[in-house]
Every structure is written in C-alpha cells, then in structure tokens.
Scaffold this motif. Structure first.
Motif, mmCIF file in Angstrom:
data_model
loop_
_atom_site.group_PDB
_atom_site.id
_atom_site.type_symbol
_atom_site.label_atom_id
_atom_site.label_comp_id
_atom_site.label_asym_id
_atom_site.label_seq_id
_atom_site.Cartn_x
_atom_site.Cartn_y
_atom_site.Cartn_z
ATOM 1 N N TYR A 1 43.141 -30.882 -36.428
ATOM 2 C CA TYR A 1 42.675 -29.525 -36.737
ATOM 3 C C TYR A 1 42.577 -29.331 -38.256
ATOM 4 O O TYR A 1 41.586 -28.799 -38.774
ATOM 5 N N LEU A 2 43.607 -29.794 -38.973
ATOM 6 C CA LEU A 2 43.664 -29.551 -40.414
ATOM 7 C C LEU A 2 42.712 -30.453 -41.188
ATOM 8 O O LEU A 2 42.286 -30.102 -42.293
ATOM 9 N N THR A 3 42.376 -31.614 -40.631
ATOM 10 C CA THR A 3 41.510 -32.552 -41.351
ATOM 11 C C THR A 3 40.148 -31.943 -41.656
ATOM 12 O O THR A 3 39.715 -31.886 -42.814
ATOM 13 N N SER A 4 39.460 -31.479 -40.617
ATOM 14 C CA SER A 4 38.146 -30.871 -40.848
ATOM 15 C C SER A 4 38.281 -29.435 -41.345
ATOM 16 O O SER A 4 37.421 -28.939 -42.079
ATOM 17 N N ILE B 1 38.981 -21.884 -39.377
ATOM 18 C CA ILE B 1 39.195 -21.840 -37.929
ATOM 19 C C ILE B 1 38.042 -22.508 -37.185
ATOM 20 O O ILE B 1 38.250 -23.263 -36.224
ATOM 21 N N LEU B 2 36.814 -22.269 -37.630
ATOM 22 C CA LEU B 2 35.647 -22.872 -36.980
ATOM 23 C C LEU B 2 35.653 -24.388 -37.106
ATOM 24 O O LEU B 2 35.570 -25.114 -36.112
ATOM 25 N N THR B 3 35.734 -24.889 -38.339
ATOM 26 C CA THR B 3 35.668 -26.337 -38.548
ATOM 27 C C THR B 3 36.894 -27.040 -37.965
ATOM 28 O O THR B 3 36.783 -28.159 -37.440
ATOM 29 N N VAL C 1 42.823 -22.647 -31.564
ATOM 30 C CA VAL C 1 41.674 -23.244 -30.859
ATOM 31 C C VAL C 1 40.878 -22.165 -30.125
ATOM 32 O O VAL C 1 39.642 -22.145 -30.175
ATOM 33 N N GLY C 2 41.569 -21.252 -29.474
ATOM 34 C CA GLY C 2 40.871 -20.155 -28.789
ATOM 35 C C GLY C 2 40.079 -19.296 -29.751
ATOM 36 O O GLY C 2 38.921 -18.934 -29.494
ATOM 37 N N THR C 3 40.699 -18.969 -30.892
ATOM 38 C CA THR C 3 39.997 -18.172 -31.902
ATOM 39 C C THR C 3 38.801 -18.938 -32.457
ATOM 40 O O THR C 3 37.747 -18.353 -32.731
ATOM 41 N N GLY C 4 38.951 -20.264 -32.617
ATOM 42 C CA GLY C 4 37.833 -21.067 -33.100
ATOM 43 C C GLY C 4 36.659 -21.081 -32.137
ATOM 44 O O GLY C 4 35.501 -21.042 -32.562
ATOM 45 N N VAL C 5 36.957 -21.128 -30.837
ATOM 46 C CA VAL C 5 35.887 -21.044 -29.837
ATOM 47 C C VAL C 5 35.179 -19.691 -29.949
ATOM 48 O O VAL C 5 33.942 -19.595 -29.828
ATOM 49 N N GLN C 6 35.944 -18.646 -30.208
ATOM 50 C CA GLN C 6 35.361 -17.310 -30.366
ATOM 51 C C GLN C 6 34.448 -17.259 -31.592
ATOM 52 O O GLN C 6 33.332 -16.718 -31.524
ATOM 53 N N VAL C 7 34.897 -17.811 -32.709
ATOM 54 C CA VAL C 7 34.080 -17.835 -33.930
ATOM 55 C C VAL C 7 32.826 -18.683 -33.711
ATOM 56 O O VAL C 7 31.719 -18.312 -34.131
ATOM 57 N N PHE C 8 32.982 -19.825 -33.043
ATOM 58 C CA PHE C 8 31.839 -20.695 -32.775
ATOM 59 C C PHE C 8 30.806 -19.982 -31.903
ATOM 60 O O PHE C 8 29.600 -20.033 -32.187
ATOM 61 N N GLY C 9 31.267 -19.330 -30.836
ATOM 62 C CA GLY C 9 30.343 -18.622 -29.956
ATOM 63 C C GLY C 9 29.594 -17.519 -30.680
ATOM 64 O O GLY C 9 28.375 -17.370 -30.527
ATOM 65 N N MET C 10 30.320 -16.748 -31.491
ATOM 66 C CA MET C 10 29.675 -15.684 -32.252
ATOM 67 C C MET C 10 28.638 -16.253 -33.225
ATOM 68 O O MET C 10 27.508 -15.755 -33.317
ATOM 69 N N THR C 11 29.003 -17.317 -33.939
ATOM 70 C CA THR C 11 28.102 -17.902 -34.932
ATOM 71 C C THR C 11 26.866 -18.501 -34.274
ATOM 72 O O THR C 11 25.742 -18.290 -34.728
ATOM 73 N N PHE C 12 27.067 -19.239 -33.198
ATOM 74 C CA PHE C 12 25.952 -19.913 -32.544
ATOM 75 C C PHE C 12 24.946 -18.910 -31.971
ATOM 76 O O PHE C 12 23.732 -19.026 -32.203
ATOM 77 N N VAL C 13 25.429 -17.921 -31.231
ATOM 78 C CA VAL C 13 24.516 -16.943 -30.623
ATOM 79 C C VAL C 13 23.831 -16.107 -31.703
ATOM 80 O O VAL C 13 22.647 -15.772 -31.590
#
Length: 637
Positions: free
Chosen positions: A567-570, A613-615, A343-355
């Motif tokens: 987590y695994l569904t999406s 990780i993101l989804t 989850v922490g890594t996913g937040v990191q990927v999301f932040g990088m992608t969004f910005v």
C-alpha cells in the motif's frame, strides 16, 4: 480484492453506457441553445471578483459598483456555491442587435472606505467577471505570427499609473465598458444565437452639465458613436469623496461561429504538443517497463513454479525464495482493520474519479456547466460509499476479522472527517476575510446531511453485504507460529522501497499535474479530459507494476510483511505530488498573504491525501491478486 476491483469497474462502465445518451460532434450536453429575436432583452449577470494573488473571491457588489433595485442570486447547483460563485443580476441590459453607445449605468460617490476597497482590489489584481447567455466576458488579445487570438477571462478592476505632472502612482478605475456581442443568425429565421461576449474596459473621467436620472448628457462621450480613447480624455481617478459615472457601449457583430463551437476560443490550447509528448513519453516508459516486468516475471516465476512442482515429493529438500514463506504470506498484518478502511476508502476514491472522468469525456462536465464537476464529484463520493463498505467489509472477512461493524464505522468517518475538518477550518479563515468563497452554513448543513443521510448508511449496507459474501479460501495454509525474518539487504528497506516506488507513478502524472494546478490557481479553463483519462490509465498501470515488482523482491528475500508495504509503496507518490505543489507555489504563484498560503496548502493537502489513498489502493489490490495467483500455482505440502 483484484477480482473485486474488476467487477466494480465493469459494473460502473455498464451503468455509464446504459445511461449514456447519443452525443453529436462538439455539442456540450446539458446546455440548450436559446434563440433571441431582434430587440429581445439580453440580461447580463455578474459573478465573483477573482484574483490569482489572493485566491479569495469576493462578491461583485462588495465594491461600490452600480446596483439594480433588487439583487437576485442565480446559483444553480451545489458546485457553484462550493466554488465560491456568486451569480447575480446587474444594471447592464442589452437588446438583441440594437447598438447602444454612451449608455449611463449610474453614478457613485465614493467615501473613504469604498475608495480604499477599490485600491486594495487593484493592488491585488482583482478581475471582474460578467456572464451573458452562459458565456463569460473576455478581453480579446490579438496574437502574433498568425496564431488565433487569445481570450482573457474577465477584466481588471482598474490600474495604477503615473501620468505627466504626477509625483507618484495613482489608482484609476475602469468605469466605461465597450461590449461586443457576437451572434450567429439562423439562415431560415430572423432569430440569432449569442456566440461571443467581449469587452474593452476604459477609464474616463466623465463630465456633465446637469444630472438627469433618465437621460444625462455627457460631455465626454456622444450617443451614436462607440467610445474610444482620444486625446484630452482624462482617466477616472479613485479618491475619497469622488463621484464616478459608470457607462457602457454595446455593439453587435455577426459571426460564422456555430453555437456548438462558441466555447472553442475559451478552450483554445496552444500546448497540445506538450501534452502529446508527455503522454507518448510516459507510454513508452510504461510499455518498456511492462515488457521488462513481464519477461522477468514470466521467466523467473515459470522456472520457480516448474522447479517447485517437479521436485520429488519423497525427497527432503531445502526450499528457497518466495515459496519458503508460503505458510506466512497470508498472515493478517498489524492493524489489519485500518488497512481494510484504507482499501475501502481507496475503492471509493477510484470509483468517484473513474466515473467523473467518463462523464467529463462525454461532455457533461464542460465549463459551460458551471459547478457541474464539483457537484458530480460530491454526489458520486456519497453514493460510492456502497462500494467502499463492501470492499472493507469483504477484506475484513478474508483476514478472519470479527468486528465488521467497527471497521464499517471507521470507513464511513475516517477520511470524510479529515476532509470535513480541514475544509471547515479553511472555511473559517475565508469567513474571516469576508470573502464570498466562504461556504454558507446552509450549504454546510446540506453537505453534512449528504454525509450522514446517504454516505454513512451506504457504507454500512455495503459492509454488511461484503461481510456476508463468502470469502475465497487462501491457496495455502498459515502456520500458527510466525517464521523469523532474516536480515534484509539495503534495497529492501521500506523507506527506500517507498521512495523508489513512489517516483514512477508521480513521473507519469507530473506534467498533467502542472496544467491542472495552472487551471485551478491561475483562473484558467481545464477541458483536456481526454489527456487526463489517458494519464489516469497510465498511472493505474504504473502503480500496479511497481508494487508487484517490489513485492516480488521482498518475498524472494523471505520477508512476508507485504500487506502495508504494498500500500505504502505506490501511495508514496503522494509525497512527490505534495513536494511538486510546494515547488509550484514558490515558482509560479504570486501569493503573499498568509491566509491565501494556508488555503493553498490546505487544499493541496486534501488532494495529496486522496492521491495517496487512490494509488495505495491500486498497488495493494495488484499485489493481492499477484500473490494469490503465484501461490495457487505451486504444490504445497
């Protein structure tokens, strides 16, 4: 976690808005126009040789082209090096608005090794890339039906052909270049701006009587007139112990194209309708799905919550549905520490992608800023470690974990280790091919320094802050003894849920994925970040909705093991993405080399893993918010 994602998103939006400078029209920030006076020197730079067949770039001077007395590297940022760009000076020099014709660059005598290198590169369809005032050279292909002309970036090294009297196909090199520089003249001054850089390559077997290093008179072209193909001109064949004379012409053409619009031709899109059709189709499906989900959820949940709250507290009754597992729904899952890491890594990927998408929308990551996209992504990933550490540390505390340092260590090293190991192994293969795409050891050291010097401390700082932040109490208490889970129907099976839940997020992005793969592997520009941002938003909504729906069905069947399932569904959409990449490799690419195939699937594995990780994180956060919401709305004895 849902509230944490919202606070993180709002913080990043505010930072971007505060730092955002004013932007006018199509102006691409970060690239300033340069005025050239009449006669001022224009320096042409060379870039890597590229091929869509091998995906292995090579330095321009890997082949026996004309070399300046001293070769200077002009790499400007980290992203250029990671992309394999090798920008260097060349022997081609122009003077603004001064025509040149039959200009001799040099003569080269080919040995057997040099001739073989040229032939191999022609077989693999390698293209030469030159740069003038930050504009890549392009071959102009007129189009029919009154459509705009199309630019093809770079020109081929040579060609194979069988002319009259030959028994087999021979190799010929493009040794004469007809350059055309388009300029926009300032009406108030005599200065001009470069707005176009075109080339027409020719193969000519030049002849001369006496070679003079300063002024050789060639019989095959005349000074003062542009060289064109004429009857009697023989193409330059590539053979061992053959002498090749490299020449070029330069012409200048006034243009009405403004400097701020000079990239329009390179970025011309003939498939806008496909993008809009894809987005509208996906949007209609998402809106329809959202309406159905909202109606079902509001009606069902409202009835359930009303019934639960209106029951006589003194009456003994049997609970059914999702309320029945209220004492187990917040029970920490198996391997909850690993879940916190993901989850922490996913937040990191999301932040990088969004910005990154925000900066791309503002024009900061335009193609004119070579390597800018890669550079921004690397630095954003490093500094987003703070959010990754905070998310994993805070979730670890909410799950009653104690050893937050171990979780922080895993967050800092697990995904980056997989990424770096895969990247390093692929880089070793590129080194073995002597390709310029291999990242130098110095750049590798810089990446490791960013990882250990900034990312790891940021993750630990974020974990410390997240663990020290008071965690909200769960809306219901958890029993010490787990409740037995009844036999589940077939449609609640985890494998079915993953296969069904993953296909909808994939369906929201698969058309845009096609264009992204086309730009990455077929050497084309990608600058439709507006479409990409819309697709990204649709992806987030789809992941959240499908995860909530399947989680609700799971709870209604008295199965409270939702943590990993959400987590695994999406996240299963990454499987479909990787299968799409396999199909694209077989159907669209012409890669035949084993090393090139390994590179393709290696990089696609990294992308699919990051997409998982993101989804997965989006689905988990949506379910976490949903479950806290519904269980805080009912009265529990």
């Amino acid at each position: 976690m849902g509230e944490l994602m919202i606070r993180t998103l709002c913080t990043m939006v505010m930072v971007v808005l505060i730092k955002m400078p004013p932007v006018n029209g199509f102006y691409l920030p970060g690239v300033a126009p340069r005025d050239f006076q009449i006669g001022e020197t224009l320096e042409v730079k060379v870039n890597k040789l590229t091929s869509t067949k091998t995906q292995l770039p090579y330095d321009y001077y890997f082949l026996s082209y004309c070399k300046p007395p001293k070769i200077r590297n002009s790499a400007e940022n980290l992203g250029e090096v990671l992309r394999g760009d090798r920008i260097e000076n060349s022997v081609y020099t122009f003077h603004m608005r001064e025509q040149q014709s039959c200009k001799v660059a040099c003569r080269v005598s080919l040995d057997s090794a040099s001739a073989k290198n040229f032939k191999v590169k022609i077989d693999d369809d390698y293209r030469v890339n030159l740069i003038l005032d930050n504009l890549p050279v392009a071959v102009l292909w007129p189009s029919r039906d009154e459509k705009p002309a199309v630019y093809e970036r770079g020109f081929r090294v040579g060609f194979k052909a069988e002319f009259f009297g030959m028994k087999d196909q021979r190799y010929f090199i493009y040794n004469h270049l007809n350059f055309r520089v388009k300029y926009y003249q300032d009406p108030d001054t005599d200065s001009a701006l470069v707005v176009g850089f075109e080339v027409t390559p020719l193969s000519i077997s030049h002849k001369y009587t006496i070679w003079n290093d300063n002024n050789t008179q060639l019989k095959t072209c005349k000074p003062g007139t542009n060289t064109v193909l004429q009857p009697g001109l023989v193409p330059q064949e590539i053979e061992s112990d053959t002498e090749i004379v490299f020449t070029y012409d330069v012409s200048f053409e006034s243009s009405d194209i403004k400097w701020a619009s000079r990239w329009d031709t390179y970025l011309l899109m003939n498939d806008n309708q496909i993008h809009w059709f894809s987005i509208i189709n996906s949007l209609i499906i998402v809106l329809f799905l959202s309406g159905i989900v909202a109606m079902i959820m509001m009606k069902t949940l409202y009835r359930d919550i009303a019934n639960y709250n209106q029951l006589d507290q003194d009456e003994v009754h049997e609970e059914t549905g999702w309320k029945l597992v209220h004492a187990d729904v917040f029970r920490p899952p198996n391997n909850y520490s690993l879940l916190c890491v993901y989850v922490g890594t996913g937040v990191q990927v999301f932040g990088m992608t969004f910005v990154t998408l925000i900066f791309a929308l503002l024009g900061f990551l335009s193609p004119s800023n070579r390597g800018g996209l890669m550079t921004v992504m690397v630095f954003l990933w490093v500094f987003m470690g703070l959010f990754a550490g905070y998310s994993s540390g805070h979730l670890h505390k909410m799950l009653k974990g104690r050893d937050w340092k171990k979780t922080s260590l895993k967050t800092a090293f697990m995904f980056p280790s997989v990424l770096f190991t895969t990247f390093f192994m692929l880089n070793v293969l590129i080194w073995g091919e002597k390709s310029s795409g291999a990242v130098p050891f110095g750049t590798m050291f810089v990446i490791v320094l960013l990882w250990f010097g900034i990312s790891v401390p940021s993750v630990f700082l974020g974990s410390y802050l997240g663990f020290k932040t008071p965690a909200k109490e769960n809306p219901v208490q958890t029993n010490k003894i787990p409740r037995p889970i009844p036999l589940q129907p077939w449609y609640i099976n985890p494998l079915f849920a993953m296969l069904f839940g993953g296909i909808l997020p994939y369906g929201a992005v698969f058309i845009e994925l096609f264009f992204i793969l086309k730009s990455v592997w077929l050497n084309q520009f990608y600058y439709i970040f507006g479409f990409l941002f819309i697709v990204f938003v649709i992806l987030l909504i789809t992941c959240a909705e499908i995860s909530i729906v399947l989680c609700y069905f799971q709870l209604c069947n008295e199965d409270y093991r939702w943590w990993w399932r959400s987590y695994l569904t999406s996240g299963a959409s990454a499987l479909y993405l990787f299968l799409h990449c396999i199909f694209y490799f077989c159907a669209k690419l012409e890669i035949t080399k084993l090393v090139s195939a390994i590179l393709y699937f290696g990089y696609m594995f990294i992308i699919a893993y990051a997409f998982f990780i993101l989804t997965g994180t989006i689905g988990f956060c949506a379910c976490f918010w949903f479950i806290r919401k519904i269980y805080s709305s009912v009265k529990i004895d």
